[in-house]
Design an enzyme around this catalytic site. Structure first.
Site, PDB file in Angstrom:
ATOM      1  N   ASP A  96      62.117 -99.677  -8.717  1.00 39.50           N
ATOM      2  CA  ASP A  96      61.266 -98.816  -9.531  1.00 39.50           C
ATOM      3  C   ASP A  96      62.023 -98.470 -10.814  1.00 39.50           C
ATOM      4  O   ASP A  96      63.139 -97.932 -10.754  1.00 39.50           O
ATOM      5  CB  ASP A  96      60.974 -97.521  -8.741  1.00 39.50           C
ATOM      6  CG  ASP A  96      59.657 -96.897  -9.110  1.00 39.50           C
ATOM      7  OD1 ASP A  96      58.995 -96.335  -8.210  1.00 39.50           O
ATOM      8  OD2 ASP A  96      59.270 -96.972 -10.292  1.00 39.50           O
ATOM      9  N   ASP A 196      57.265 -97.606 -13.949  1.00 37.04           N
ATOM     10  CA  ASP A 196      56.653 -96.279 -13.836  1.00 37.04           C
ATOM     11  C   ASP A 196      55.931 -95.892 -15.130  1.00 37.04           C
ATOM     12  O   ASP A 196      56.525 -95.940 -16.214  1.00 37.04           O
ATOM     13  CB  ASP A 196      57.777 -95.269 -13.551  1.00 37.04           C
ATOM     14  CG  ASP A 196      57.274 -93.887 -13.275  1.00 37.04           C
ATOM     15  OD1 ASP A 196      56.554 -93.709 -12.278  1.00 37.04           O
ATOM     16  OD2 ASP A 196      57.590 -92.980 -14.061  1.00 37.04           O
ATOM     17  N   GLU A 248      52.619 -99.511 -13.436  1.00 35.22           N
ATOM     18  CA  GLU A 248      51.787 -98.362 -13.058  1.00 35.22           C
ATOM     19  C   GLU A 248      51.079 -97.905 -14.319  1.00 35.22           C
ATOM     20  O   GLU A 248      51.723 -97.456 -15.276  1.00 35.22           O
ATOM     21  CB  GLU A 248      52.624 -97.214 -12.490  1.00 35.22           C
ATOM     22  CG  GLU A 248      51.738 -96.068 -12.035  1.00 35.22           C
ATOM     23  CD  GLU A 248      52.454 -94.753 -11.855  1.00 35.22           C
ATOM     24  OE1 GLU A 248      53.424 -94.502 -12.573  1.00 35.22           O
ATOM     25  OE2 GLU A 248      52.026 -93.961 -10.987  1.00 35.22           O
ATOM     26  N   HIS A 322      53.423 -92.670  -2.855  1.00 41.81           N
ATOM     27  CA  HIS A 322      54.157 -91.404  -2.716  1.00 41.81           C
ATOM     28  C   HIS A 322      53.532 -90.264  -3.529  1.00 41.81           C
ATOM     29  O   HIS A 322      53.980 -89.122  -3.451  1.00 41.81           O
ATOM     30  CB  HIS A 322      55.603 -91.625  -3.151  1.00 41.81           C
ATOM     31  CG  HIS A 322      55.701 -92.031  -4.577  1.00 41.81           C
ATOM     32  ND1 HIS A 322      55.265 -93.271  -5.036  1.00 41.81           N
ATOM     33  CD2 HIS A 322      56.117 -91.359  -5.658  1.00 41.81           C
ATOM     34  CE1 HIS A 322      55.442 -93.329  -6.336  1.00 41.81           C
ATOM     35  NE2 HIS A 322      55.947 -92.185  -6.757  1.00 41.81           N
ATOM     36  N   ASP A 323      52.508 -90.618  -4.334  1.00 37.38           N
ATOM     37  CA  ASP A 323      51.833 -89.596  -5.138  1.00 37.38           C
ATOM     38  C   ASP A 323      50.463 -89.228  -4.584  1.00 37.38           C
ATOM     39  O   ASP A 323      49.806 -88.318  -5.111  1.00 37.38           O
ATOM     40  CB  ASP A 323      51.595 -90.113  -6.569  1.00 37.38           C
ATOM     41  CG  ASP A 323      52.867 -90.347  -7.342  1.00 37.38           C
ATOM     42  OD1 ASP A 323      52.874 -91.262  -8.189  1.00 37.38           O
ATOM     43  OD2 ASP A 323      53.856 -89.620  -7.100  1.00 37.38           O
TER      44      ASP A 323
HETATM   45  O1  TEU Z   1      53.377 -91.104 -11.493  1.00 32.03           O
HETATM   46  C1  TEU Z   1      52.504 -91.048 -12.607  1.00 32.03           C
HETATM   47  C2  TEU Z   1      51.545 -89.941 -12.424  1.00 32.03           C
HETATM   48  O2  TEU Z   1      50.736 -89.615 -13.244  1.00 32.03           O
HETATM   49  C3  TEU Z   1      51.698 -89.203 -11.176  1.00 32.03           C
HETATM   50  O3  TEU Z   1      52.033 -87.947 -11.561  1.00 32.03           O
HETATM   51  C4  TEU Z   1      50.452 -89.303 -10.331  1.00 32.03           C
HETATM   52  O4  TEU Z   1      49.546 -90.175 -10.872  1.00 32.03           O
HETATM   53  C5  TEU Z   1      49.821 -87.944 -10.257  1.00 32.03           C
HETATM   54  O5  TEU Z   1      50.764 -87.140  -9.614  1.00 32.03           O
HETATM   55  C6  TEU Z   1      48.541 -87.984  -9.442  1.00 32.03           C
HETATM   56  O6  TEU Z   1      48.037 -86.672  -9.538  1.00 32.03           O
HETATM   57  C7  TEU Z   1      54.654 -91.677 -11.711  1.00 32.03           C
HETATM   58  C8  TEU Z   1      55.409 -91.585 -10.398  1.00 32.03           C
HETATM   59  O7  TEU Z   1      54.716 -92.353  -9.403  1.00 32.03           O
HETATM   60  C9  TEU Z   1      55.480 -90.124 -10.004  1.00 32.03           C
HETATM   61  O8  TEU Z   1      56.062 -89.955  -8.717  1.00 32.03           O
HETATM   62  C10 TEU Z   1      56.303 -89.404 -11.050  1.00 32.03           C
HETATM   63  O9  TEU Z   1      56.292 -88.014 -10.764  1.00 32.03           O
HETATM   64  C11 TEU Z   1      55.719 -89.621 -12.458  1.00 32.03           C
HETATM   65  O10 TEU Z   1      55.351 -90.970 -12.728  1.00 32.03           O
HETATM   66  C12 TEU Z   1      56.750 -89.268 -13.505  1.00 32.03           C
HETATM   67  O11 TEU Z   1      57.799 -90.210 -13.463  1.00 32.03           O
END
Ligand code: TEU
Length: 553
Positions: A96, A196, A248, A322-323
């Site tokens: 990542d 990311d 992403e 994970h989000d």
């Molecule tokens: O996530 C991008 C993002 O917008 C996330 O915050 C997610 O889509 C959102 O929480 C949904 O409500 C990436 C990573 O996957 C995330 O874990 C990180 O917190 C974020 O970027 C910042 O690096």
């Protein structure tokens, strides 16, 4: 060499996956210990979320050194051993890469704050406007996207947490630093990269208020994004034919995703987009409670299938990461029809055109954890929005209900390996309280039950490798206006798949549209979540969450 078009990627959140030294924090040796489990599942790549040096304000997405492993996760030797052991099992590693921002603990940012002009230009500092922030843009974690630095009488941009300062991709030195990071990990045998929020790195020339939104329209899929991605490709992974990449893409568009992932563009192999995971956001607001809009979900899934097929783009296929909350709790049933609905959800996307991603624990149906007090949440986004909703006068109970439904911590509780304390994740004090479901939902029980969700995923993965129609078939949605059933046809070189999924506990009747001619005598069931599904493909009485895939020679 693996073909990503019939590969499956397994996502590991190392902090919560397996703790080999019982410090309550998952680690790389913990991943190595579970490689035989992943080999049994049949996955081709494992995507590891960040384990680099970080203060962990955003669980590693606040990177303080891109090429050093945070000691809590282990050493570079542990990493090299993991790569070697994974390769022995036919599994490649995807890392990542967080290139939109660094931690404010990164030495680059520390030098910037000390006034070093070279490093100040690695970030985005702007003068205040009318005694206020340079623009009214909002951070995705709530509050202003700008933080004031008194010494400079300037603000720096942070689209996420205040400790995640956005990088300035207009600066050639920043790009060179980034290319060196990717090539460092390529030299370590890494064969995949997840980038990311990569579609946010191209910032505008003029910074202005957004009077209709939170500012994302000024930096999302920005003016130079394709230029930057082509350069990144050319200087790093594009030099290797056996490295796959996935971007992403936050709040993106189909046209951009076709450009990002069409091989002729030489940018990325594939993309994540999230439109299908916002159908339970009321008026686009995540922090609400709303049943998911099934018709809209089908429309989005189908339009992206047909659009990306038409434009020769390539989707990542996923429900979980994970989000995101656990999908069986979100769009399925985590109580009465836990197994049936988890299997149905898996089948409904694994038979689509794209590369499937399985998030740790999804393969045996881990559920939301219904964490009932704010003290037990760790996610910075969730805690920020708890405070915002409180400040808006919302009732504590209602806020907790919203967090239980939408918080990213739902996906981050320790992996449930067995029914022992802490689910076998650690013998120490876990960094995030484990759920209460590990007694009956865990990997060991799944492996002991031939009808478990695990073996359903294992079979879906095998089917993807055995039937070209799954990777290459033309997609055709059917009965799009049906209120309960998501059904589609895949067709390739005269062979067909008919995929039928009842998304609800109530029975539903599937009737094959008259314009679809299928000779029942040539149809066989490839996979179902019931042991006695009907072969009557003209008309099927679907039971609760019943999901069937027919293959027609
Ligand atoms: O996530 C991008 C993002 O917008 C996330 O915050 C997610 O889509 C959102 O929480 C949904 O409500 C990436 C990573 O996957 C995330 O874990 C990180 O917190 C974020 O970027 C910042 O690096």
């Amino acid at each position: 060499m693996k073909d990503f078009k019939n590969s499956v990627v397994y996502q590991i959140y190392p902090k919560s996956f397996n703790d080999s030294n019982n410090d309550g924090f998952g680690d790389l040796n913990g991943v190595t210990e579970k490689l035989d489990y992943l080999k049994l599942l049949g996955v081709d790549y494992i995507w590891l979320t960040p384990f680099y040096v970080s203060p962990q304000n955003d669980n590693g997405y606040d990177v303080a050194h891109y090429c050093k492993i945070d000691p809590r996760f282990g050493t570079i030797e542990d990493f090299e051993n993991m790569v070697k052991e994974a390769k022995k099992r036919g599994i490649e590693i995807m890392l990542d890469m967080v290139f939109n921002h660094t931690s404010t603990e990164h030495e680059w940012f520390k030098k910037a704050i000390d006034g070093d002009e070279k490093y100040k230009n690695y970030y985005i500092f702007k003068k205040s406007k009318d005694e206020k922030e340079p623009t009214n843009w909002q951070s995705k974690f709530g509050g202003s996207a700008w933080e004031y630095v008194e010494e400079f009488d300037e603000y720096y941009l942070h689209l996420f947490d205040v400790t995640q300062a956005d990088l300035n991709w207009k600066n050639e030195e920043v790009k060179t630093e980034i290319f060196d990071v990717v090539n460092f990990w390529i030299d370590k045998g890494v064969k995949g990269f997840r980038l990311d929020v990569i579609n946010l790195i191209s910032k505008p020339d003029i910074y202005e208020d957004d009077h209709v939104g939170d500012g994302r329209r000024f930096y999302t899929d920005g003016v130079r994004i394709h230029e930057y991605l082509k350069e990144l490709n050319k200087e790093t992974f594009g030099k290797h034919e056996d490295i796959i990449t996935v971007g992403e893409m936050s709040s993106t568009t189909m046209d951009n995703c076709i450009k990002y992932s069409n091989p002729d563009e030489k940018e990325l192999s594939m993309v994540f987009n999230f439109h299908h995971l916002k159908v339970d956001y009321e008026n686009g607001d995540k922090w609400t409670l709303m049943d998911f809009d099934f018709i809209k979900l089908k429309e989005i899934l189908s339009s992206w299938q047909m659009g990306m097929e038409e434009g020769n783009g390539w989707n990542a296929l996923f429900w979980s990461n994970h989000d995101q909350p656990r999908i069986v709790s979100r769009f399925g049933d985590d109580k009465k029809y836990h197994t049936e609905s988890a299997k149905m959800l898996a089948t409904s996307i694994h038979m689509l055109r794209g590369t499937p991603y399985i998030y740790q624990g999804e393969e045996f149906g881990m559920t939301n954890q219904y964490i009932d007090s704010i003290e037990n949440y760790r996610d910075v986004e969730s805690i920020n929005y708890y405070n915002i909703l409180k400040s808006e006068g919302k009732d504590e109970k209602d806020i907790i209900k919203i967090l239980q439904s939408k918080s990213r911590d739902n996906a981050r509780t320790p992996m449930q390996w067995d029914e022992s304390e802490n689910g076998g994740f650690t013998e120490g004090e876990p960094w995030l309280k484990p759920g209460k479901t590990h007694k009956h939902i865990n990997a060991k029980s799944a492996l002991d039950d031939k009808n478990s969700i695990f073996y359903h995923y294992q079979k879906l993965i095998k089917l993807r490798k055995g039937y070209d129609v799954i990777s290459n078939g033309k997609y055709k949605p059917i009965i799009e206006d049906d209120k309960s059933i998501f059904a589609y046809i895949r067709e390739y070189e005269g062979n067909k798949l008919l995929v039928v999924n009842n998304f609800y506990p109530e029975e539903a009747v599937f009737e094959l549209p008259e314009d679809i001619q299928i000779d029942k005598s040539k149809a066989k069931i490839l996979i179902s979540n019931y042991t006695d599904s009907s072969n009557e493909i003209q008309k099927i009485d679907l039971r609760a969450y019943e999901s069937i895939v027919y293959y027609i020679e």
